[in-house]
Write a protein that holds these residues in place. Structure first.
Motif, mmCIF file in Angstrom:
data_model
loop_
_atom_site.group_PDB
_atom_site.id
_atom_site.type_symbol
_atom_site.label_atom_id
_atom_site.label_comp_id
_atom_site.label_asym_id
_atom_site.label_seq_id
_atom_site.Cartn_x
_atom_site.Cartn_y
_atom_site.Cartn_z
ATOM 1 N N GLY A 1 0.787 -1.221 0.000
ATOM 2 C CA GLY A 1 0.000 0.000 0.000
ATOM 3 C C GLY A 1 0.822 1.276 0.000
ATOM 4 O O GLY A 1 0.265 2.371 0.160
ATOM 5 N N LEU A 2 2.130 1.175 -0.183
ATOM 6 C CA LEU A 2 2.982 2.362 -0.174
ATOM 7 C C LEU A 2 2.834 3.180 -1.453
ATOM 8 O O LEU A 2 2.463 2.655 -2.502
ATOM 9 N N SER A 3 3.158 4.465 -1.347
ATOM 10 C CA SER A 3 3.216 5.310 -2.530
ATOM 11 C C SER A 3 4.551 5.077 -3.242
ATOM 12 O O SER A 3 5.458 4.440 -2.691
ATOM 13 N N VAL A 4 4.676 5.627 -4.457
ATOM 14 C CA VAL A 4 5.933 5.485 -5.195
ATOM 15 C C VAL A 4 7.076 6.135 -4.425
ATOM 16 O O VAL A 4 8.180 5.573 -4.325
ATOM 17 N N SER A 5 6.836 7.310 -3.857
ATOM 18 C CA SER A 5 7.878 8.000 -3.089
ATOM 19 C C SER A 5 8.308 7.177 -1.876
ATOM 20 O O SER A 5 9.512 7.053 -1.594
ATOM 21 N N GLU A 6 7.358 6.611 -1.182
ATOM 22 C CA GLU A 6 7.680 5.790 -0.005
ATOM 23 C C GLU A 6 8.462 4.549 -0.416
ATOM 24 O O GLU A 6 9.417 4.160 0.259
ATOM 25 N N LEU A 7 8.062 3.941 -1.537
ATOM 26 C CA LEU A 7 8.794 2.765 -2.008
ATOM 27 C C LEU A 7 10.213 3.138 -2.422
ATOM 28 O O LEU A 7 11.154 2.378 -2.181
ATOM 29 N N CYS A 8 10.388 4.317 -3.011
ATOM 30 C CA CYS A 8 11.735 4.766 -3.379
ATOM 31 C C CYS A 8 12.617 4.922 -2.144
ATOM 32 O O CYS A 8 13.810 4.604 -2.184
ATOM 33 N N LEU A 9 12.045 5.415 -1.054
ATOM 34 C CA LEU A 9 12.805 5.520 0.194
ATOM 35 C C LEU A 9 13.201 4.133 0.695
ATOM 36 O O LEU A 9 14.331 3.923 1.146
ATOM 37 N N VAL A 10 12.269 3.195 0.603
ATOM 38 C CA VAL A 10 12.561 1.819 1.030
ATOM 39 C C VAL A 10 13.685 1.232 0.171
ATOM 40 O O VAL A 10 14.600 0.583 0.689
ATOM 41 N N ILE A 11 13.626 1.461 -1.132
ATOM 42 C CA ILE A 11 14.678 0.957 -2.023
ATOM 43 C C ILE A 11 16.021 1.583 -1.656
ATOM 44 O O ILE A 11 17.054 0.904 -1.616
#
Length: 228
Positions: free
Chosen positions: A109-119
């Motif tokens: 359920g993450l946003s693209v920005s949140e997923l980029c931070l995770v990456i």
């Protein structure tokens, strides 16, 4: 008689103990002895340090006895005449499996920005062999990737917006603070760690819809190709 929840011990351990404890009514006869032995065994289990940590995670996230019952159900169903008692190993396996499944749903359920931070966090942990990081390092990693690619359809999130996304990841328990040593430091320099396994990150990337192909390739590329 079943003890009151939380009596004489940490509340999360009390709930776990009461949830797994048995009752036979008046407790007379051999059945009463067996129930007492079972409950004593359960009390000993919830004092195991690693299980206490896992029960604390469940308690902090849900604070629901119903949720704990659901988590314990597979371990209880695995009992048999050959394995009549719960074991620390069985409980640990069930709790860790449930925890990973729950995190997978959160990541989806993450946003693209949140997923980029995770990456970015995933890349930092790969490069520095699981050493803790801070937000400033994470944003610099994301920024470095963005500068190397011409993503004309979108813009890099501002540092302020990215920090809000980072804080949301902390509230979702995907990122956790590390120790008290950096508590006096500015927030963007406080140490943290990613609470996801590498395979969970890569699985989230592979399942994420509408993810720009450049970001997908960045996530899946060998870390040596993404050094800053």
């Amino acid at each position: 008689k079943r003890r009151r929840v939380g009596e004489g011990k940490g509340r999360e351990r009390g709930i776990a103990s009461a949830s797994a404890s048995a009752s036979n009514g008046n407790g007379n006869g051999n059945g009463g002895f067996e129930v007492a032995a079972w409950n004593a065994h359960v009390d000993a289990l919830v004092e195991v340090e690693e299980l206490r940590r896992l029960f604390r995670l469940v308690f902090d996230r849900h604070r629901s006895v119903r949720t704990l019952h659901r988590l314990l159900f597979p371990a209880v169903c695995g009992l048999s005449s050959e394995r009549p008692r719960l074991t620390a190993e069985a409980l640990k396996a069930v709790l860790e499996s449930q925890s990973k499944d729950a995190k997978g749903l959160v990541v989806a359920g993450l946003s693209v920005s949140e997923l980029c931070l995770v990456i970015s966090m995933h890349k930092l942990e790969e490069r520095y062999e699981q050493e803790p990081f801070n937000f400033a390092m994470v944003y610099a990693e994301w920024q470095s990737f963005w500068k190397q690619h011409s993503l004309m359809t979108s813009q890099l999130a501002s540092k302020e917006a990215a920090f809000k996304a980072f804080e949301r990841l902390q509230r979702l328990e995907l990122v956790a603070a590390v120790g008290a040593a950096s508590c006096g430091a500015p927030r963007e320099f406080q140490l943290a760690k990613l609470m996801l396994e590498p395979e969970q990150v890569l699985d989230a990337v592979s399942r994420f819809r509408r993810l720009p192909e450049a970001i997908r390739k960045w996530a899946l590329a060998d870390v040596s190709l993404n050094t800053t």
